[in-house]
Design a protein around this motif. Structure first.
Motif, PDB file in Angstrom:
ATOM      1  N   ASP A   5       0.863  -1.173   0.000  1.00 39.63           N
ATOM      2  CA  ASP A   5       0.000   0.000   0.000  1.00 39.63           C
ATOM      3  C   ASP A   5       0.903   1.228   0.000  1.00 39.63           C
ATOM      4  O   ASP A   5       1.638   1.456   0.957  1.00 39.63           O
ATOM      5  CB  ASP A   5      -0.892  -0.012   1.248  1.00 39.63           C
ATOM      6  N   SER A 148      -4.095   0.925   6.679  1.00 46.08           N
ATOM      7  CA  SER A 148      -4.372   0.624   5.273  1.00 46.08           C
ATOM      8  C   SER A 148      -5.736  -0.048   5.199  1.00 46.08           C
ATOM      9  O   SER A 148      -6.047  -0.897   6.043  1.00 46.08           O
ATOM     10  CB  SER A 148      -3.305  -0.314   4.702  1.00 46.08           C
ATOM     11  N   THR A 311      -6.723  -0.618  -1.476  1.00 47.29           N
ATOM     12  CA  THR A 311      -5.928   0.564  -1.167  1.00 47.29           C
ATOM     13  C   THR A 311      -6.705   1.773  -1.671  1.00 47.29           C
ATOM     14  O   THR A 311      -7.714   1.640  -2.371  1.00 47.29           O
ATOM     15  CB  THR A 311      -4.531   0.543  -1.828  1.00 47.29           C
TER      16      THR A 311
END
Length: 611
Positions: A5, A148, A311
């Motif tokens: 990410d 994330s 993401t």
């Protein structure tokens, strides 16, 4: 950069947090949260020796595994991403094992997830107020975490606040306890449990002098007492929207759906925190005409909260599906023509967002790249409306609602409690419509996902409800001063609030009107007296674009009296671009900056070209 990410230092493929336990004491004097967090990890990598977490301006005093104090290091700070927090484990841990990290710390008074309001900034004027906004990557400023959306975990919390303040979170209440300290001060400790795995950006807290009203069998509305009854009336259709959402998305898994009406500085229309949606007071129009924002946040209960973008580069998976589901809910309540009308209206905000960035800007792609980019800087209506346009186009191509709604339900069922990429979404689409593969192959997927600007295809929306708006907007755009007498006050009295919004939106997309046009229009339609924030916002912009000096004061007043970025940023951009209003805009912003949400203030500084 560790992991996959680009906005996170953590790597959930090595070890993933599977439970979070928070203990905070809220200190309004220092403007900090003080306490600890226990993170339980599941390990996927053999001989794991260290863990990296996301953090931002946290004063960490101790890390342990329950029996042993552990060494830790806070790395170099990135302006947006904060610092990597690397923790050395007591010994290697093998795949399949679990361990717990206990971290004691205090947040910074400048934590970007939190806004602290003095009593004078509240409606009641007697007690302070605090609320969080963790999306997109601000959770790391209130707890060390895997910040994330690819990492989802349940959480529990104990929040201690001074009496009579009330604490609420994005979780179910488990009761409260009272205590008295050495000085005789009374404290309340509120307990919460969120059993459904969710990403860190959905952790939410609010503390204030709050009251509630029941608005449905599983819903309350919360706010300061000055707004609570008005809010209860405004959002009385919440249960109907929930039921419509369940028809489309399946069972509502979060238990309760409460609403919190925040003070005006809240930077968004709404935030879909599970069990406790945050909404702006600008929705309190008095006629329920802006309650579609609640339909949007309700839709997030399935698309975004239950199924989450992997993401922030795949943000359209959250927002495009949610706008699509929101308008499906609206269709069930108000008819299919209303759905088409709102979809058509959305193209205007999409075009405005693309014009703001520039038609060739990579942030106008549906799938974006965020290497060394703060997701807040890429935020706009593009993933909402461009994503919705793709889904509406697919529905049309693949046989209409009776064919596409089952796909939406299957998508939710397949990926619920998980995070998903655009590639996984597309693969499931092909699997579900295996018998229509040639239709899917006919789409230019690269143009939809990776090309900037407007969508490659615009669906043919039903224009029945838009025709009156378009006709009236065209008539005003072409009118000379000699034609003003042909307009009547009842031109707009027969329009719904949504149609008035669209009428003004269409005028904003045309060449600017003259000051005399605006004056004549207001004499007839009384838009300057409007209480509906969406109408007032567009009317103020129309006046500034027309170089109407009488519009400066109300436009600046609206830009300053609330912090919803959808309104505040365009108003400041318009005011800053006109030489007669720029100095007032800059002066007003600088005077009010200390009272603004940090995200709002940082964007307006850029909009006014002050940084």
């Amino acid at each position: 950069m560790v992991g996959y990410d680009p906005t996170s230092y953590s790597d959930p493929t090595e070890a993933k947090v599977e439970n979070i336990d928070i203990k905070w004491k809220v200190d309004f004097n220092k403007k900090t949260l003080q306490g600890s967090v226990d993170l339980k990890f599941e390990v996927f990598k053999d001989k794991l020796q260290s863990v990296v977490l996301d953090s931002k301006d946290l004063a960490i005093t101790r890390v342990s595994d329950g029996s042993t104090d552990l060494k830790f290091n806070i790395g170099e700070k990135h302006a947006s991403f904060g610092s990597p927090l690397e923790i050395q484990l007591a010994g290697p841990v093998n795949s399949g094992s679990n361990f717990v990290l206990h971290i004691e710390y205090e947040t910074s008074p400048g934590a970007t997830a939190l806004q602290w309001l003095d009593p004078k900034q509240t409606a009641g004027k007697k007690y302070p107020y605090m609320f969080s906004q963790c999306q997109a990557i601000h959770a790391r400023s209130i707890l060390p975490c895997q910040d994330s959306p690819s990492a989802k975990a349940p959480y529990s919390a104990q929040i201690t606040v001074s009496d009579p303040l009330v604490a609420l979170m994005s979780a179910l209440s488990c009761g409260s306890e009272t205590s008295v300290d050495e000085s005789g001060a009374k404290w309340m400790t509120y307990k919460f449990q969120q059993k459904v795995p969710m990403p860190s950006y959905l952790i939410a807290i609010v503390v204030g002098l709050l009251e509630s009203r029941e608005i449905g069998p599983r819903s309350k509305v919360w706010s300061e007492k000055e707004f609570v009854d008005k809010a209860a009336a405004e959002f009385s259709e919440t249960e109907s929207m929930l039921a419509a959402g369940e028809e489309l998305g399946g069972p509502y898994v979060w238990g309760r759906y409460d609403l919190l009406v925040l003070p005006p500085s809240f930077p968004y229309g709404g935030m879909e925190n599970p069990c406790l949606t945050f909404v702006t007071p600008t929705l309190l129009a008095g006629d329920k005409s802006l309650a579609n924002v609640v339909a949007h946040e309700i839709a997030h209960s399935w698309t975004g909260n239950l199924v989450t973008n992997h993401t922030w580069e795949d943000f359209w998976l959250n927002e495009g599906h949610t706008v699509f589901l929101e308008r499906k809910i609206v269709s069930k309540l108000f008819g299919e023509q209303t759905r088409h009308f709102q979809a058509s209206n959305g193209l205007g905000s999409l075009k405005s967002a693309i014009d703001h960035f520039g038609s060739d800007h990579p942030f106008t792609n549906l799938v974006i790249k965020l290497n060394n980019v703060d997701p807040d800087d890429a935020f706009s209506s593009i993933p909402y409306e461009k994503g919705h346009t793709l889904l509406f186009h697919l529905e049309t191509l693949l046989g209409g609602p009776t064919e596409f709604e089952p796909f939406l339900r299957s998508y939710i069922d397949k990926f619920k409690f998980k995070s998903v990429t655009t590639a996984q979404w597309k693969q499931h689409l092909y699997e579900f419509f295996e018998n229509k593969r040639p239709v899917l192959d006919s789409l230019d997927w690269n143009a939809w996902f990776n090309s900037p600007g407007m969508p490659p295809v615009i669906p043919q929306y039903d224009q029945t409800l838009a025709m009156e708006c378009t006709s009236l907007a065209d008539k005003w755009a072409k009118a000379s001063s000699d034609d003003f007498a042909s307009f009547k006050s009842d031109d707009v009295t027969k329009l719904t609030s949504w149609q008035k919004i669209e009428f003004l939106s269409q005028l904003l997309q045309k060449e600017p009107l003259t000051s005399s046009h605006v004056t004549a229009m207001d004499a007839l339609y009384k838009f300057s007296d409007e209480g509906n924030a969406e109408i007032k916002f567009r009317w103020n912009r129309l006046g500034i674009r027309a170089k109407c000096e009488s519009a400066i004061e109300p436009a600046l007043k609206m830009a300053l009296e609330q912090g919803r970025m959808k309104f505040t940023r365009p108003l400041f951009r318009d005011l800053g671009a006109w030489e007669k209003s720029r100095d007032q805009a800059v002066e007003g912003f600088l005077a009010n900056k200390p009272f603004m949400h940090s995200t709002t203030a940082s964007h307006i500084e850029k909009d006014l070209k002050l940084v």
